[in-house]
Design a protein around this motif. Structure first.
Motif, short mmCIF file in Angstrom:
data_model
loop_
_atom_site.label_atom_id
_atom_site.label_comp_id
_atom_site.label_asym_id
_atom_site.label_seq_id
_atom_site.Cartn_x
_atom_site.Cartn_y
_atom_site.Cartn_z
N HIS A 130 0.83 -1.20 0.00
CA HIS A 130 0.00 0.00 0.00
C HIS A 130 0.87 1.26 0.00
N LYS A 131 2.03 1.18 0.65
CA LYS A 131 2.93 2.32 0.73
C LYS A 131 3.44 2.70 -0.66
N GLU A 132 3.64 1.70 -1.52
CA GLU A 132 4.18 1.95 -2.85
C GLU A 132 3.19 2.68 -3.77
N ARG A 133 1.93 2.72 -3.39
CA ARG A 133 0.92 3.36 -4.24
C ARG A 133 0.89 4.87 -4.08
N PHE A 134 1.63 5.43 -3.10
CA PHE A 134 1.60 6.87 -2.84
C PHE A 134 3.02 7.43 -2.84
N ASP A 135 3.18 8.70 -3.27
CA ASP A 135 4.49 9.33 -3.20
C ASP A 135 4.68 9.95 -1.81
N GLU A 136 5.78 10.67 -1.60
CA GLU A 136 6.11 11.23 -0.28
C GLU A 136 5.06 12.22 0.22
N SER A 137 4.44 12.95 -0.70
CA SER A 137 3.45 13.96 -0.29
C SER A 137 2.08 13.35 0.04
N GLY A 138 1.90 12.06 -0.25
CA GLY A 138 0.63 11.42 0.03
C GLY A 138 -0.30 11.36 -1.16
N LYS A 139 0.19 11.86 -2.32
CA LYS A 139 -0.63 11.83 -3.54
C LYS A 139 -0.49 10.46 -4.18
N GLY A 140 -1.60 9.92 -4.67
CA GLY A 140 -1.58 8.60 -5.30
C GLY A 140 -0.83 8.60 -6.61
N LYS A 141 -0.19 7.48 -6.93
CA LYS A 141 0.58 7.36 -8.17
C LYS A 141 -0.28 6.88 -9.33
N GLY A 142 -1.51 6.52 -9.07
CA GLY A 142 -2.40 6.06 -10.13
C GLY A 142 -2.08 4.63 -10.53
N ILE A 143 -2.16 4.34 -11.83
CA ILE A 143 -1.97 2.97 -12.30
C ILE A 143 -0.53 2.50 -12.10
N ALA A 144 0.43 3.42 -12.10
CA ALA A 144 1.82 3.06 -11.89
C ALA A 144 2.05 2.49 -10.49
#
Length: 171
Positions: A130-144
């Protein structure tokens, strides 16, 4: 007094109805007008009374009423709400209740952040995949962030030496 009631009628007629031009009001908005303006008090005038009066004044197969039909409905509701007054005085009292009123949006559902909700939606506390789905700011990375993307270029997918054939044969 009727012009002020007309403005209130128009504000309620277009409330929540993107296709309405404000000349006709549907039953839902008519009930909202009666409730928000204090015409419906729960004792002498109930929601059932409002629905019955709406059905009585509208055309047989119509879903909306015009301002003229609305005035007839207000006359009828005025006689029910203010029994001790004459019909014209009751109508004036109804119009006074409507004066300057707008559709209320109180009690509209808002996003909640009580209890565990803020803890559960804090992306900095996520672990594992689940951690890999978000960047440092907490914004979702989407399909990537949701799936492993494979390199499907070349004759054999995932071949490490892709694009090296031309270099070998040009000697």
């Amino acid at each position: 007094m009727a012009s002020e009631a007309g403005r209130t009628f128009q504000r309620f007629a277009v409330f929540g109805e993107s296709s309405s031009n404000g000349t006709e009001i549907n039953n839902k908005n008519f009930s909202k007008l009666c409730k928000d303006c204090g015409i419906m008090d729960g004792k002498t005038v109930t929601s059932t009374d409002v629905d019955i009066v709406f059905s009585k004044v509208k055309a047989k197969n119509a879903r909306t009423i015009t301002f003229q039909q609305f005035q007839e409905a207000m006359k009828e509701l005025g006689q029910k709400r203010f029994k001790d007054k004459k019909p014209d005085e009751a109508l004036e009292s109804i119009f006074k209740l409507m004066e300057g009123k707008d559709p209320a949006t109180t009690g509209v559902t808002k996003a909640t952040t009580v209890g565990g909700v803020s803890r559960l939606t804090d992306t900095s506390k996520y672990t594992g995949t689940h951690k890999e789905r978000f960047d440092e700011s907490g914004k979702g990375k989407g399909i990537a962030g949701r799936e492993e993307t494979t390199d499907n270029s070349g004759y054999v997918s995932g071949y490490k030496g892709a694009g090296t054939y031309d270099k070998k044969t040009s000697k």
